[in-house]
Design a protein around this motif. Structure first.
Motif, mmCIF file in Angstrom:
data_model
loop_
_atom_site.group_PDB
_atom_site.id
_atom_site.type_symbol
_atom_site.label_atom_id
_atom_site.label_comp_id
_atom_site.label_asym_id
_atom_site.label_seq_id
_atom_site.Cartn_x
_atom_site.Cartn_y
_atom_site.Cartn_z
ATOM 1 N N ARG A 25 -29.281 -6.270 85.029
ATOM 2 C CA ARG A 25 -29.921 -5.386 84.048
ATOM 3 C C ARG A 25 -29.219 -4.033 84.030
ATOM 4 O O ARG A 25 -29.847 -2.984 83.876
ATOM 5 N N ALA A 26 -27.893 -4.074 84.135
ATOM 6 C CA ALA A 26 -27.123 -2.839 84.303
ATOM 7 C C ALA A 26 -27.042 -2.009 83.031
ATOM 8 O O ALA A 26 -26.788 -0.797 83.098
ATOM 9 N N PHE A 27 -27.223 -2.613 81.863
ATOM 10 C CA PHE A 27 -27.078 -1.885 80.598
ATOM 11 C C PHE A 27 -28.384 -1.956 79.812
ATOM 12 O O PHE A 27 -28.694 -2.939 79.165
ATOM 13 N N LEU A 28 -29.179 -0.922 79.922
ATOM 14 C CA LEU A 28 -30.456 -0.838 79.198
ATOM 15 C C LEU A 28 -31.344 -2.053 79.465
ATOM 16 O O LEU A 28 -32.040 -2.554 78.579
ATOM 17 N N GLY A 29 -31.303 -2.543 80.694
ATOM 18 C CA GLY A 29 -32.096 -3.705 81.058
ATOM 19 C C GLY A 29 -31.456 -5.023 80.691
ATOM 20 O O GLY A 29 -32.078 -6.084 80.842
ATOM 21 N N HIS A 30 -30.200 -4.997 80.269
ATOM 22 C CA HIS A 30 -29.493 -6.198 79.841
ATOM 23 C C HIS A 30 -28.225 -6.375 80.675
ATOM 24 O O HIS A 30 -27.822 -5.468 81.412
ATOM 25 N N PRO A 31 -27.565 -7.545 80.560
ATOM 26 C CA PRO A 31 -26.349 -7.780 81.352
ATOM 27 C C PRO A 31 -25.281 -6.726 81.108
ATOM 28 O O PRO A 31 -25.151 -6.191 79.996
ATOM 29 N N LYS A 32 -24.514 -6.452 82.148
ATOM 30 C CA LYS A 32 -23.453 -5.461 82.065
ATOM 31 C C LYS A 32 -22.454 -5.788 80.957
ATOM 32 O O LYS A 32 -21.902 -4.890 80.309
ATOM 33 N N GLY A 33 -22.222 -7.077 80.740
ATOM 34 C CA GLY A 33 -21.278 -7.473 79.703
ATOM 35 C C GLY A 33 -21.677 -7.002 78.316
ATOM 36 O O GLY A 33 -20.816 -6.841 77.443
ATOM 37 N N LEU A 34 -22.964 -6.777 78.092
ATOM 38 C CA LEU A 34 -23.397 -6.305 76.777
ATOM 39 C C LEU A 34 -22.826 -4.926 76.486
ATOM 40 O O LEU A 34 -22.501 -4.619 75.334
ATOM 41 N N SER A 35 -22.686 -4.096 77.519
ATOM 42 C CA SER A 35 -22.109 -2.765 77.291
ATOM 43 C C SER A 35 -20.655 -2.889 76.840
ATOM 44 O O SER A 35 -20.206 -2.127 75.965
ATOM 45 N N THR A 36 -19.920 -3.843 77.414
ATOM 46 C CA THR A 36 -18.532 -4.045 77.005
ATOM 47 C C THR A 36 -18.463 -4.428 75.533
ATOM 48 O O THR A 36 -17.719 -3.817 74.748
ATOM 49 N N LEU A 37 -19.244 -5.414 75.149
ATOM 50 C CA LEU A 37 -19.207 -5.885 73.760
ATOM 51 C C LEU A 37 -19.779 -4.843 72.805
ATOM 52 O O LEU A 37 -19.315 -4.719 71.663
ATOM 53 N N PHE A 38 -20.765 -4.099 73.256
ATOM 54 C CA PHE A 38 -21.365 -3.034 72.439
ATOM 55 C C PHE A 38 -20.308 -2.017 72.033
ATOM 56 O O PHE A 38 -20.145 -1.696 70.841
ATOM 57 N N PHE A 39 -19.562 -1.505 72.996
ATOM 58 C CA PHE A 39 -18.594 -0.456 72.686
ATOM 59 C C PHE A 39 -17.331 -1.011 72.015
ATOM 60 O O PHE A 39 -16.704 -0.321 71.210
ATOM 61 N N VAL A 40 -16.969 -2.245 72.313
ATOM 62 C CA VAL A 40 -15.853 -2.868 71.596
ATOM 63 C C VAL A 40 -16.195 -2.972 70.112
ATOM 64 O O VAL A 40 -15.398 -2.605 69.236
ATOM 65 N N GLU A 41 -17.392 -3.456 69.830
ATOM 66 C CA GLU A 41 -17.794 -3.607 68.435
ATOM 67 C C GLU A 41 -17.947 -2.255 67.747
ATOM 68 O O GLU A 41 -17.592 -2.095 66.574
ATOM 69 N N LEU A 42 -18.471 -1.287 68.466
ATOM 70 C CA LEU A 42 -18.626 0.052 67.887
ATOM 71 C C LEU A 42 -17.276 0.597 67.422
ATOM 72 O O LEU A 42 -17.142 1.060 66.283
ATOM 73 N N THR A 153 -23.301 -15.787 74.996
ATOM 74 C CA THR A 153 -22.959 -16.388 76.288
ATOM 75 C C THR A 153 -23.462 -15.553 77.465
ATOM 76 O O THR A 153 -23.431 -16.017 78.612
ATOM 77 N N LEU A 154 -23.905 -14.327 77.222
ATOM 78 C CA LEU A 154 -24.381 -13.461 78.306
ATOM 79 C C LEU A 154 -25.763 -13.856 78.805
ATOM 80 O O LEU A 154 -26.183 -13.408 79.877
ATOM 81 N N TYR A 155 -26.462 -14.683 78.043
ATOM 82 C CA TYR A 155 -27.856 -14.999 78.368
ATOM 83 C C TYR A 155 -28.031 -16.495 78.565
ATOM 84 O O TYR A 155 -27.441 -17.302 77.834
ATOM 85 N N ARG A 156 -28.825 -16.847 79.543
ATOM 86 C CA ARG A 156 -29.229 -18.238 79.691
ATOM 87 C C ARG A 156 -30.189 -18.584 78.554
ATOM 88 O O ARG A 156 -30.857 -17.702 78.008
ATOM 89 N N PRO A 157 -30.273 -19.865 78.186
ATOM 90 C CA PRO A 157 -31.121 -20.238 77.048
ATOM 91 C C PRO A 157 -32.563 -19.777 77.175
ATOM 92 O O PRO A 157 -33.211 -19.445 76.190
ATOM 93 N N GLU A 158 -33.069 -19.736 78.401
ATOM 94 C CA GLU A 158 -34.481 -19.381 78.591
ATOM 95 C C GLU A 158 -34.699 -17.871 78.743
ATOM 96 O O GLU A 158 -35.845 -17.417 78.902
ATOM 97 N N ASP A 159 -33.636 -17.075 78.681
ATOM 98 C CA ASP A 159 -33.738 -15.638 78.914
ATOM 99 C C ASP A 159 -34.450 -14.953 77.736
ATOM 100 O O ASP A 159 -33.966 -14.970 76.596
ATOM 101 N N ALA A 160 -35.599 -14.341 78.017
ATOM 102 C CA ALA A 160 -36.398 -13.701 76.968
ATOM 103 C C ALA A 160 -35.728 -12.443 76.417
ATOM 104 O O ALA A 160 -36.150 -11.915 75.376
ATOM 105 N N ARG A 161 -34.688 -11.945 77.095
ATOM 106 C CA ARG A 161 -34.020 -10.725 76.636
ATOM 107 C C ARG A 161 -33.028 -10.985 75.520
ATOM 108 O O ARG A 161 -32.467 -10.030 74.953
ATOM 109 N N ARG A 162 -32.805 -12.226 75.186
ATOM 110 C CA ARG A 162 -31.719 -12.621 74.279
ATOM 111 C C ARG A 162 -31.805 -11.908 72.917
ATOM 112 O O ARG A 162 -30.837 -11.275 72.470
#
Length: 523
Positions: A25-42, A153-162
């Motif tokens: 939950r390293a990035f706003l309660g979400h996987p750290k990889g989301l921060s990478t993709l967030f700023f790449v897309e930005l 791919t950052l989330y397991r299918p059952e992950d409610a944070r998806r």
């Protein structure tokens, strides 16, 4: 602006065992990889919308002022056909990710090609400029379908944070697309076009660096090739690719029978491909033995919705075309002593999305199961975009010589945003509900091709109405679209019945992002 609510959405199911731990939950309660993709897309969206904000002005400005000096009609058609090319080439991006490189490498290669294109545009030479435009279109096509897929791919299918993760991710697009016209417009005004294109190149370079440095946060699933080509298939695909290039070159040459310049021939050739490709998709699905009779009934119900969406994007995507001309030539240049750059109007749409999307999400949730239904929402969106076209016709007829108050064009942008919120997210939902099971992925590609066909149609209307006032162009667009709106509303009961039978096969159908038509999402 771009169909940001529905592009880049090819959220493939995660590979078994992929996805981050619930403890990440390293990035706003979400996987750290989301921060990478967030700023790449930005930063990628910053570069894309920055380049797009000044593209038309660059094409039609005189060589003495750093432009290419082509006529206004051709320049506007080029902007439209450039947008069509991006959506056509995104099919290649999806293919390379699924069958050749995987999502990560397809994204990286696309990013490098985009940056090379911006660098070419930053060089003050006509030859490199056209090469740069082509490279940005190709690179965006490679990158566009795959960044969202990696979020999945950052989330397991059952992950409610998806779903929440996708919502955070899509905010990066709004941030990049909001700030880039402001920054690039200021640079163009003070230092010229090539400074603006250089800023886009810098933005893309930051995106690439961030992507490479954050690779370890993404996990192994981003390198998966879901359906790799066999050695035998590689030869056939290479042959088909060469054949496609040759066929396109032949179409360009044939266009010389009715066009006088190579540029006009290329515009026509891309238009032909953009229109014939979705026709081929629909024909393939209707004739396929893999599609059951009832599924063909669902597909028939989807066809008028798709046509309505195509006309929607035909008008909506003129934000960087005809509406950009109005911003530069018809709108006041100062308000309360503050100079207004015409590019700034292209920031209205992402700002309005941020403000209005939660409102529409609340409305659709409150109205769930009641009017408006999914097809009615789409018909409403088509109708509103038709009204915006008539508003633009009135604006062009009423104001000239930089006399229009800023609220005229700004208000039309907001009206188009409301239309977008009615059509785009629910269009994704309708696509996934009505698509034949054997062609689920192709149906998503078909939805994106509606944007390509719409912009190709816009390019042809622009060329066909050369010499006529812009107000007449928008009257034609508005009348056509409002007539189709009437047909769509008349077909709503028929479409709803077929959607109901489709849902018996797949209850709780969602869009590819996991959002139902009750949740407008931005992409």
């Amino acid at each position: 602006m771009e169909n940001r609510m529905s592009t880049q959405i090819q959220d493939r199911p995660p590979t078994p065992g992929s996805g981050s731990s619930a403890d990440d939950r390293a990035f706003l309660g979400h996987p750290k990889g989301l921060s990478t993709l967030f700023f790449v897309e930005l930063w990628e969206r910053f570069s894309y919308y920055g380049m797009r904000a000044i593209l038309l002005y660059f094409l039609i400005d005189t060589a003495a002022k750093g432009g290419l000096g082509i006529d206004e009609t051709t320049g506007t058609a080029v902007v439209a056909i450039y947008g069509a090319s991006v959506y056509l080439l995104s099919i290649i991006g999806g293919f390379t990710a699924d069958r050749v490189f995987g999502a990560r490498r397809s994204t990286l290669y696309g990013a490098v090609v985009i940056m090379a294109g911006h660098v070419c545009l930053a060089i003050p030479a006509a030859g490199t400029a056209w090469l740069g435009i082509a490279l940005v279109a190709l690179g965006t096509g490679l990158l566009k379908p795959n960044v969202s897929a990696m979020v999945g791919t950052l989330y397991r299918p059952e992950d409610a944070r998806r779903d929440g993760g996708f919502s955070i991710f899509y905010m990066s697009i709004n941030i990049g697309s909001f700030f880039s016209p402001l920054v690039v417009g200021w640079l163009r005004d003070h230092y010229g076009y090539h400074a603006g294109f250089s800023a886009a190149a810098v933005g893309m370079a930051i995106a690439i660096a961030w992507f490479i440095l954050g690779r370890r946060n993404l996990g192994p699933a981003v390198d998966d090739v879901p359906n790799p080509l066999s050695p035998q298939e590689r030869g056939r695909v290479a042959g088909l690719a060469v054949g496609a290039v040759v066929a396109f070159a032949v179409v360009v040459l044939l266009a010389g029978l009715w066009r006088d310049t190579v540029l006009d021939q290329v515009i026509d050739a891309i238009s032909i491909v953009a229109v014939l490709t979705p026709i081929a998709y629909f024909t393939m699905m209707f004739r396929s033995p893999k599609v059951e009779r009832e599924e063909k009934s669902h597909l028939a119900a989807y066809l008028p919705l798709w046509i309505g969406a195509m006309l929607f994007w035909m008008i909506f995507e003129q934000a960087a075309g005809k509406m950009a001309l109005f911003a530069e030539k018809n709108t006041v240049t100062q308000v309360a002593g503050v100079s207004i750059n015409p590019e700034w109007f292209q920031s209205v749409n992402p700002l309005a999305i941020v403000v209005l999307a939660p409102v529409f999400g609340w409305i659709w949730t409150r109205r769930a199961g009641r009017f408006p239904s999914t097809p009615a929402k789409m018909a409403l969106g088509v109708g509103l975009i038709g009204m915006s076209a008539l508003a633009m016709a009135w604006a062009f007829a009423s104001y000239s010589g930089n006399t229009a108050p800023v609220y005229v064009l700004g208000g039309i942008f907001v009206l188009q945003t409301v239309a977008e919120l009615c059509l785009s997210p629910v269009g994704l939902s309708a696509t996934t509900r009505l698509a034949p099971k054997a062609f689920a992925s192709q149906a998503m590609a078909l939805w994106f091709l509606g944007t390509a066909a719409g912009q190709a149609l816009a390019a042809q209307l622009i060329k066909a109405m050369d010499g006529l006032p812009n107000s007449q162009y928008y009257v034609v667009n508005g009348v056509i679209t409002l007539v189709v709106t009437g047909v769509l509303f008349a077909l709503v009961p028929w479409i709803r019945r077929r959607m109901a039978t489709a849902e018996l096969h797949s209850t709780g159908a969602t869009s590819a992002t996991g959002a139902t038509d009750r949740e407008p999402v931005r992409s």
